[in-house]
Design a protein around this motif. Structure first.
Motif, PDB file in Angstrom:
ATOM      1  N   VAL A  82       0.862  -1.170   0.000  1.00  0.00           N
ATOM      2  CA  VAL A  82       0.000   0.000   0.000  1.00  0.00           C
ATOM      3  C   VAL A  82       0.903   1.224   0.000  1.00  0.00           C
ATOM      4  CG1 VAL A  82      -0.146   0.125   2.527  1.00  0.00           C
ATOM      5  CG2 VAL A  82      -2.012   1.030   1.125  1.00  0.00           C
ATOM      6  N   ASP A  83       0.439   2.296  -0.609  1.00  0.00           N
ATOM      7  CA  ASP A  83       1.294   3.481  -0.762  1.00  0.00           C
ATOM      8  C   ASP A  83       1.861   3.960   0.574  1.00  0.00           C
ATOM      9  OD1 ASP A  83      -0.521   5.095  -3.515  1.00  0.00           O
ATOM     10  OD2 ASP A  83       0.987   3.501  -3.480  1.00  0.00           O
ATOM     11  N   SER A  84       1.068   3.911   1.615  1.00  0.00           N
ATOM     12  CA  SER A  84       1.512   4.431   2.911  1.00  0.00           C
ATOM     13  C   SER A  84       2.622   3.598   3.536  1.00  0.00           C
ATOM     14  CB  SER A  84       0.324   4.521   3.880  1.00  0.00           C
ATOM     15  OG  SER A  84      -0.238   3.243   4.084  1.00  0.00           O
ATOM     16  N   ALA A  85       2.825   2.377   3.027  1.00  0.00           N
ATOM     17  CA  ALA A  85       3.850   1.497   3.577  1.00  0.00           C
ATOM     18  C   ALA A  85       5.133   1.484   2.743  1.00  0.00           C
ATOM     19  CB  ALA A  85       3.318   0.074   3.686  1.00  0.00           C
ATOM     20  N   LYS A  86       5.055   1.982   1.539  1.00  0.00           N
ATOM     21  CA  LYS A  86       6.219   1.939   0.651  1.00  0.00           C
ATOM     22  C   LYS A  86       7.371   2.738   1.252  1.00  0.00           C
ATOM     23  CE  LYS A  86       3.591   1.242  -3.594  1.00  0.00           C
ATOM     24  NZ  LYS A  86       3.139   1.824  -4.888  1.00  0.00           N
ATOM     25  N   GLY A  87       8.546   2.131   1.240  1.00  0.00           N
ATOM     26  CA  GLY A  87       9.730   2.767   1.793  1.00  0.00           C
ATOM     27  C   GLY A  87       9.895   2.580   3.288  1.00  0.00           C
ATOM     28  N   ARG A  88       8.861   2.103   3.971  1.00  0.00           N
ATOM     29  CA  ARG A  88       8.940   1.886   5.427  1.00  0.00           C
ATOM     30  C   ARG A  88       8.790   0.425   5.806  1.00  0.00           C
ATOM     31  NH1 ARG A  88       5.161   4.034   8.809  1.00  0.00           N
ATOM     32  NH2 ARG A  88       3.511   3.837   7.261  1.00  0.00           N
ATOM     33  N   PHE A  89       7.948  -0.311   5.094  1.00  0.00           N
ATOM     34  CA  PHE A  89       7.677  -1.716   5.416  1.00  0.00           C
ATOM     35  C   PHE A  89       8.335  -2.624   4.382  1.00  0.00           C
ATOM     36  CE2 PHE A  89       3.287  -0.947   7.637  1.00  0.00           C
ATOM     37  CZ  PHE A  89       3.893  -0.039   8.496  1.00  0.00           C
ATOM     38  N   THR A  90       8.748  -3.797   4.838  1.00  0.00           N
ATOM     39  CA  THR A  90       9.310  -4.803   3.940  1.00  0.00           C
ATOM     40  C   THR A  90       8.721  -6.166   4.283  1.00  0.00           C
ATOM     41  OG1 THR A  90      11.405  -3.583   3.776  1.00  0.00           O
ATOM     42  CG2 THR A  90      11.388  -5.890   3.063  1.00  0.00           C
ATOM     43  N   ILE A  91       8.135  -6.798   3.285  1.00  0.00           N
ATOM     44  CA  ILE A  91       7.617  -8.157   3.469  1.00  0.00           C
ATOM     45  C   ILE A  91       8.652  -9.141   2.949  1.00  0.00           C
ATOM     46  CG2 ILE A  91       6.392  -8.149   1.244  1.00  0.00           C
ATOM     47  CD1 ILE A  91       4.202  -9.861   2.615  1.00  0.00           C
ATOM     48  N   SER A  92       8.794 -10.251   3.649  1.00  0.00           N
ATOM     49  CA  SER A  92       9.726 -11.288   3.223  1.00  0.00           C
ATOM     50  C   SER A  92       9.176 -12.646   3.642  1.00  0.00           C
ATOM     51  CB  SER A  92      11.115 -11.058   3.830  1.00  0.00           C
ATOM     52  OG  SER A  92      11.068 -11.096   5.241  1.00  0.00           O
ATOM     53  N   ARG A  93       9.763 -13.683   3.096  1.00  0.00           N
ATOM     54  CA  ARG A  93       9.308 -15.031   3.430  1.00  0.00           C
ATOM     55  C   ARG A  93      10.519 -15.954   3.561  1.00  0.00           C
ATOM     56  NH1 ARG A  93       5.182 -16.667  -0.818  1.00  0.00           N
ATOM     57  NH2 ARG A  93       5.391 -18.737   0.136  1.00  0.00           N
ATOM     58  N   ASP A  94      10.387 -16.917   4.457  1.00  0.00           N
ATOM     59  CA  ASP A  94      11.383 -17.962   4.644  1.00  0.00           C
ATOM     60  C   ASP A  94      10.626 -19.283   4.552  1.00  0.00           C
ATOM     61  OD1 ASP A  94      13.241 -19.825   5.488  1.00  0.00           O
ATOM     62  OD2 ASP A  94      14.078 -18.534   7.039  1.00  0.00           O
TER      63      ASP A  94
END
Length: 124
Positions: free
Chosen positions: A61-73
């Motif tokens: 979501v635009d408000s999360a871009k640059g602040r949040f990072t999703i990842s998976r293991d």
């Protein structure tokens, strides 16, 4: 069936960081797109972030871009959401979700599986 259990929420101050985890059981998450949603009091649940089954594509979501990072293991059957520079408006219950098709996370907002949620509260 896929069971999803979120953890890592809590009370933090504006500007702090949190890392949410979503542990899956029942099935391997490898074939699934995975995502995070959130719901603030009095508001509808909204999409936050998603990652494709192979980790090659992410969306925010635009408000999360640059602040949040999703990842998976996939070896740990776990998905993460690293949240930096948190703001009071990020306060919400955060839900993990899984879907065969990524668009179910990013567009139709109708994942195949939901977690129970974890509370994130950001004080100003």
């Amino acid at each position: 069936q896929v069971q999803l259990v979120e953890s890592g929420g809590g009370l933090v101050q504006a500007g702090d960081s949190l890392k949410l985890s979503c542990a899956a059981s029942g099935r391997a998450i490898r074939p699934y797109g995975m995502g995070w949603f959130r719901q603030a009091p009095g508001k509808e649940r909204e999409f936050v972030a998603a990652i494709s089954w192979d980790g090659g594509s992410t969306d925010y979501v635009d408000s999360a871009k640059g602040r949040f990072t999703i990842s998976r293991d996939d070896a740990k059957n776990t998905v993460y959401l690293q949240m930096n520079s948190l703001k009071p408006e990020d306060t919400a219950v955060y839900y993990c979700a899984a879907a065969w098709e990524l668009r179910k996370l990013t567009t139709t907002l109708a994942p195949d599986y939901w977690g129970q949620g974890t509370q994130v509260t950001v004080s100003s």
